[in-house]
Structure formats: structure tokens, C-alpha cells
Design an enzyme around this catalytic site. Sequence first.
Site, short mmCIF file in Angstrom:
data_model
loop_
_atom_site.label_atom_id
_atom_site.label_comp_id
_atom_site.label_asym_id
_atom_site.label_seq_id
_atom_site.Cartn_x
_atom_site.Cartn_y
_atom_site.Cartn_z
N GLU A 64 6.90 -1.62 12.98
CA GLU A 64 8.08 -0.78 13.16
C GLU A 64 7.55 0.64 13.32
OE1 GLU A 64 10.93 -2.10 13.55
OE2 GLU A 64 10.82 -4.03 12.53
N GLU A 95 5.91 12.13 19.62
CA GLU A 95 6.81 12.21 18.47
C GLU A 95 6.29 13.32 17.56
OE1 GLU A 95 6.43 9.22 15.43
OE2 GLU A 95 8.61 9.05 15.26
N LYS A 104 0.90 -1.16 0.00
CA LYS A 104 0.00 0.00 0.00
C LYS A 104 0.94 1.20 0.00
CE LYS A 104 -1.88 2.90 2.23
NZ LYS A 104 -1.54 4.33 2.05
N CYS A 113 12.25 8.07 12.07
CA CYS A 113 11.86 7.42 13.32
C CYS A 113 12.98 7.52 14.33
CB CYS A 113 11.51 5.96 13.05
SG CYS A 113 12.80 5.08 12.17
P1 NAD Z 1 1.09 6.82 9.53
O1 NAD Z 1 0.89 5.86 10.64
O2 NAD Z 1 0.24 8.02 9.46
O3 NAD Z 1 0.93 6.09 8.12
C1 NAD Z 1 1.69 4.96 7.76
C2 NAD Z 1 0.94 4.17 6.71
O4 NAD Z 1 -0.23 3.62 7.30
C3 NAD Z 1 0.49 4.98 5.51
O5 NAD Z 1 0.74 4.26 4.32
C4 NAD Z 1 -0.99 5.16 5.75
O6 NAD Z 1 -1.74 5.33 4.57
C5 NAD Z 1 -1.33 3.84 6.43
N1 NAD Z 1 -2.56 3.86 7.22
C6 NAD Z 1 -3.11 4.89 7.88
N2 NAD Z 1 -4.27 4.52 8.46
C7 NAD Z 1 -4.45 3.22 8.15
C8 NAD Z 1 -5.47 2.27 8.42
N3 NAD Z 1 -6.56 2.60 9.13
N4 NAD Z 1 -5.33 1.01 7.95
C9 NAD Z 1 -4.25 0.66 7.22
N5 NAD Z 1 -3.27 1.52 6.90
C10 NAD Z 1 -3.35 2.79 7.37
O7 NAD Z 1 2.63 7.22 9.60
P2 NAD Z 1 3.38 8.31 8.69
O8 NAD Z 1 3.08 9.67 9.23
O9 NAD Z 1 3.15 8.05 7.29
O10 NAD Z 1 4.90 7.94 8.99
C11 NAD Z 1 5.60 8.45 10.04
C12 NAD Z 1 5.72 7.46 11.17
O11 NAD Z 1 6.46 6.32 10.75
C13 NAD Z 1 6.49 8.02 12.35
O12 NAD Z 1 5.83 7.66 13.55
C14 NAD Z 1 7.83 7.33 12.24
O13 NAD Z 1 8.54 7.26 13.45
C15 NAD Z 1 7.44 6.00 11.72
N6 NAD Z 1 8.58 5.29 11.12
C16 NAD Z 1 9.10 4.21 11.78
C17 NAD Z 1 10.21 3.55 11.26
C18 NAD Z 1 10.81 2.35 11.98
O14 NAD Z 1 11.57 1.61 11.37
N7 NAD Z 1 10.49 2.13 13.24
C19 NAD Z 1 10.78 3.98 10.06
C20 NAD Z 1 10.23 5.08 9.41
C21 NAD Z 1 9.12 5.74 9.96
#
Ligand code: NAD
Length: 487
Positions: A253, A384, A176, A287
Site C-alpha cells: 500500500e 509525492e 516493525k 497517502c
Molecule cells: P517509508 O517507505 O520511508 O517507510 C515505511 C516503513 O518501511 C518504515 O517502517 C521503515 O522503517 C520501513 N523500511 C524502510 N526501509 C526498509 C527496508 N530496507 N526494509 C524493510 N523496511 C524498511 O515511508 P514513510 O515515509 O514512513 O511513510 C510515508 C509513505 O507511506 C508515503 O509514501 C505514503 O503515501 C505512504 N502511505 C501509504 C498508505 C496507503 O494506504 N497506500 C497509507 C499511509 C501512508
Amino acid sequence: MTYPPFVPHWIADVEVPSTGGAVFEKRSPIDDRVVARVARGGAAEVAHAVSAAAGAADAWARTPAPKRGAILGRAAQLLREREQLFGAIIQVETGKPWKNAVAEVASSADLAVFMEGEGSRFYGKTMPSPISNRTVQTLRQPIGICAAIMPFNSPLAGIAWKAFPALLCGNAVVAKSHELTPHTAVEFGRLLKDAGLPVGLYSAVQGFGPDAGAPLVQDSRVGVVSFTGSSATGKLIQKMVSERAVLAKVCLELGGKNPFVVCDDADLELAAELAVASAFVDAGQRCASGSRIIVFDRIYDAFRKALLARVAKVRVGSGADDECGPVISRASLDRLLQQVAEAVSRGATLAAGGSALASLAPGYYMAPTVLENAAPDDEVSQQELFGPVTCLYRVNGFEDSVQLANRTTYGLTGAIHTASVHRAQEFITRYRGGLVSVNGATYGAGPHMPFGGVKNSGNGFREPGTESLDVYTELKTVVINHSPSGV
Ligand code: NAD
């Protein structure tokens, strides 16, 4: 053309528009221009992609792992040949400075090479049995269909980190795409096709989380959901899977609120340099970004001076020599400005930044921001922010620094700057996180390095490294009575 005016879904090696032609706009963080219209997908496109995956998964699972690896080896070669193309796409989507965009391509190619090697290892175990004429072993088995849901901050690394190990392990992948970085996953599909990956094994569906992500997570044909994103969405995904008719493995993650501790025996200039990199590379949208800088009282003023001098020199922009790009969207910029203003209204003070950069408007650039005097339990210290904002805290000494480092619901990465081996070792042992860096930045990853967090930063899995095979395979224990009458 680097960035197409229309970004489709990529399903079974074909570009597909949405049923009914629904679209949404993708804007450039650099100048707020609409760069593309994107197919807005939902349950129909997800079902199409999962069916394509289901049709291809069995034959792939039976393909020998070294042969699967060889395709990743070709993908690595193609990534290096297409570095400029992928770098340009990443830059249009995220606005990150060029050197960071191309670094993502190089690290994704390195990961493919590492995973190719894993295809020739793919080790199980043999175990002794107390019974004669019996052999016991474990095998790694593909799970079937993997859902890959990614964040926006590193679009190519985001998909590569999931698809390469998942495919190597013999699974089909339905991604996705992140709605703010939609094209990377399509171009990645074209690359896999050119590398020789059989049809149906990789698809990317465009759309928003609730429309396209949720039906993918809820599809009981999906055997492993690999999610990287915020802790809030991760918890929602875990709940959705638990409500399915058939459970799936869930790899989460998630976010971080990472401490960067500066002791009174640290090299202050080096610590200031790395604190700035930790806080502001990728505009703090990592992250692993260093969002809490914890400094011993005895050197607080000297370190503060060195830090602010370095912050003043941070080159904000998206050019070849820039260090800190824009944030991903107008909404993200507005949210960050509001969070900083609210923190100030609750007693925090601004040591640097705090505003949007008018000279780079209408791009979504924010001045690198340093807050002081925020209470440790204030929202700004606990949530965060995912932007170029870091907080400075003053502590009495080592014990207080460890307490404050752990005073968060997150546990992803942490750094300590000290000349003392004992302090470093104590911090390594006592900081509750998935990665500790001594005299380095809060980030640091490699294809062979398991990465992941504890508490609200993850659910125990690690990606990539050999450990990522544990995400994308099931262990099967095999008991063979090779002379049944003699058992
Ligand atoms: P987000 O949680 O808003 O979105 C992540 C993904 O989830 C997107 O593709 C989004 O469309 C999808 N999503 C949202 N609602 C959903 C639902 N109801 N069902 C299924 N999918 C859904 O996060 P973001 O703002 O895009 O990314 C930033 C976050 O990612 C930060 O918290 C960051 O720390 C984290 N991150 C973690 C790592 C790691 O390795 N731990 C690496 C990179 C980023």
C-alpha cells in the site's frame, strides 16, 4: 505515564531492551524535545519475535474464526476505554491536532468490530461439479506469520489496519514499528494481551528499516509481508522477497499524487473547503492527500480566490481546534522547504506559504503552501512530497483535466467537483486510481471500504474491508469424492 522515557520492543507479551542496549532518540514534532530513547533492534530481535510467532501460530490457526473474532471485539471495547491514552500517545508521536488523534482511535475500534463480524462469516464457496458424487469447495486458510511494516502518519490505524485482519484470519503478527512513532505498537500489544490474545501472536520490534525491517522481510518463516509506506521502499521489499529461498505474499500500500478536479459547474466554496482539507489535514502527510488541484480555466480565478481565502484561515498547531499539525521530523521539514524552493527556482510561483512557521519553532510546522505555474512534468508535480504542499493547475476543460489527472506514475485516489452526473461518471471510469470521490475530499476510508491503489500506489491488494481477508488468507480448493466408486 502516557509516554515512557524508554520505548522497548514488545516480544511475546514482554517488554524487551535491545541486545547490547543500543538506543535511538524519539523527538516531539511539537517542540523538538527528546521524548524517549527507543530500543534499536536488528536481526536478533526479529529472530526472537518470529520464533515466538512460530510457536503460537498453529494453535491460533486451529482456533475457530468466530472465537478469534471475539478477541478483536474485546480489543475494540478496550480501545474505546483507552481512547485518551492512545490519543495522547499518537499526539506525542505525530503532533497531530487532538481531534485527529482521537479520531484514529475511534476508527481503529470500528475496524476491530467489523473484523469481529468477519470471523463469523469467513466465507468460502461451494461449486457444482460435472462429476457425480463429487463436492468442490474453497476454504480460507491462515498463512502463518505476517510481517507488518508501517508508515508514521497514522500510527494506530497503521498497525490496526494490518494486525486486526491478520489475526482474525488466524495468523501471528510481527510488526516493525516505525522509527518515528515507536510506542503506539507497544501499547497496542498490551491492549491485545489484555483482550485475551494468546502469547506470541503479536510482537513489535523497534528500529530502522534496513536494520529491523529487512531481516523481517527476508525471514523465510514469514508467509505474508504487509507493507504500507513509500513506493521506493515497497519496490525494495518486493525485490527482497523475490530473492528469498521461499517466496511470500507481498501486499504493498504505497504513495499517491492525488488529483482534485474542479469543473466550471462545481460549488466553488465547497470545493475550496474540501481542497484545503484534502491538502492540509495531517499536514498533508496522508497517502490520499490532494496534492494536485486541477481547475477549469473559466472559473480558475474565482476558485483561486476562494481557495486562498480558506488557506489563510487554516489553523496551524496541535491544539483542540487546530487543523494542520507539524510534519513528522526536522529532516522532513528541511526537505519540504528545499523541494518548494527548488520548484520556485524552476518557474513555479508561491500563492501561499512556502516557509516554516517561526512562531511555532522549534516545532516542525510549515505554513500551508500552494504553488502555481509548476510544469505538469516538473518534479514537484510528479513526486509525492508528503507535507502541507499542493499545486494548482489550469486546464481548458474536462478532457484536459482527465489527461492531467492521469499524468502521474501514481494511482491512489482522486476527486472531482461537478454538478454533472455525466462528467462524474466519466471521471470515475477514466481516472486510473483505487478510489474516486465525487464532490468530496481525496481521502475517505472506513472499516468496510477496500482501499488501495494502482500503478506505483500498490500491487492490487485492498485493505481493509472483506477484501483484506484476501491479503491474510490463502484459498484452498477442496475436491471430495464422497462415493469414490460412483465418481
Ligand atoms: P517509508 O517507505 O520511508 O517507510 C515505511 C516503513 O518501511 C518504515 O517502517 C521503515 O522503517 C520501513 N523500511 C524502510 N526501509 C526498509 C527496508 N530496507 N526494509 C524493510 N523496511 C524498511 O515511508 P514513510 O515515509 O514512513 O511513510 C510515508 C509513505 O507511506 C508515503 O509514501 C505514503 O503515501 C505512504 N502511505 C501509504 C498508505 C496507503 O494506504 N497506500 C497509507 C499511509 C501512508
